[in-house]
Design an enzyme around this catalytic site. Sequence first.
Site, PDB file in Angstrom:
ATOM      1  N   ASP A   8      21.167  75.312  54.865  1.00 34.44           N
ATOM      2  CA  ASP A   8      20.622  76.592  55.360  1.00 34.44           C
ATOM      3  C   ASP A   8      19.588  77.257  54.451  1.00 34.44           C
ATOM      4  O   ASP A   8      19.654  78.474  54.213  1.00 34.44           O
ATOM      5  CB  ASP A   8      21.763  77.574  55.634  1.00 34.44           C
ATOM      6  CG  ASP A   8      22.716  77.085  56.707  1.00 34.44           C
ATOM      7  OD1 ASP A   8      22.470  76.010  57.287  1.00 34.44           O
ATOM      8  OD2 ASP A   8      23.722  77.774  56.968  1.00 34.44           O
ATOM      9  N   LYS A 107      23.535  74.185  63.604  1.00 36.22           N
ATOM     10  CA  LYS A 107      24.897  74.700  63.734  1.00 36.22           C
ATOM     11  C   LYS A 107      24.869  76.161  64.178  1.00 36.22           C
ATOM     12  O   LYS A 107      23.835  76.816  64.089  1.00 36.22           O
ATOM     13  CB  LYS A 107      25.671  74.538  62.431  1.00 36.22           C
ATOM     14  CG  LYS A 107      25.087  75.293  61.250  1.00 36.22           C
ATOM     15  CD  LYS A 107      25.805  74.907  59.959  1.00 36.22           C
ATOM     16  CE  LYS A 107      25.326  75.712  58.766  1.00 36.22           C
ATOM     17  NZ  LYS A 107      25.649  77.143  58.833  1.00 36.22           N
ATOM     18  N   CYS A 152      28.840  78.851  53.934  1.00 39.93           N
ATOM     19  CA  CYS A 152      28.464  77.565  54.526  1.00 39.93           C
ATOM     20  C   CYS A 152      28.575  76.403  53.550  1.00 39.93           C
ATOM     21  O   CYS A 152      28.955  75.299  53.941  1.00 39.93           O
ATOM     22  CB  CYS A 152      27.071  77.656  55.129  1.00 39.93           C
ATOM     23  SG  CYS A 152      27.017  78.852  56.504  1.00 39.93           S
TER      24      CYS A 152
END
Length: 218
Positions: A8, A107, A152
Amino acid sequence: MRAFLIVDLQNDFLPGGALAIKEGNAIIPCIQEIINYPFSVIIATKDWHPADHGSFASNHEGKKPGDKINLGGLEQVLWPAHCVQGTKGSEFSGGWDTTKIDKVIYKGTEPLIDSYSTFFDNGHRKSTGLEIYLRDKGIKEIYIAGLATDYCVKYSVLDALELGFNVYVITDACRGVNLNENDSAKAFATMQAGGATLLSIKDLKDLLAEKDKGRREP
């Protein structure tokens, strides 16, 4: 066979972004260095939310970021709207060579459940396809860095360990949200207790050199 997993590294998680992580941009030079190390594959993930995602505080009247609700039967922290599909905030940050990426994993695409882990949604009801990709490539070792340490990255590491991969976390190439003080430190401790190896970029460079030297020796 080893993979580098970049979690991310998107505009909305950097200073000035919708869900800015303190010093999130500090890891960009680290990522740029690491992607030139000898990995079999390089994978990058993206939070890829629809505008009506249930984790956004703005989609719940009277709620604010940091509040908790029940979403799809699971406790959910509410966040500012971020990484909405197709927006600039959802794009990878600048400053690193994204042409090195072999695979992008998306995601958080389902409105009624979040996905901190890069492997599964938060209820482990649906796979992102990452595990299948890694198995198909014969990957045994995963080296992980990115944002955010305490969400995450942590949940990706724990799932990878549960799936039987050898996992290495590059600590100086991660940064955390830290809704509560020391959340990142606690996350690193949890990952290590679960079986992950924590290492710095220097440690990583030395480790990979040693592993590759061992393969070359008769």
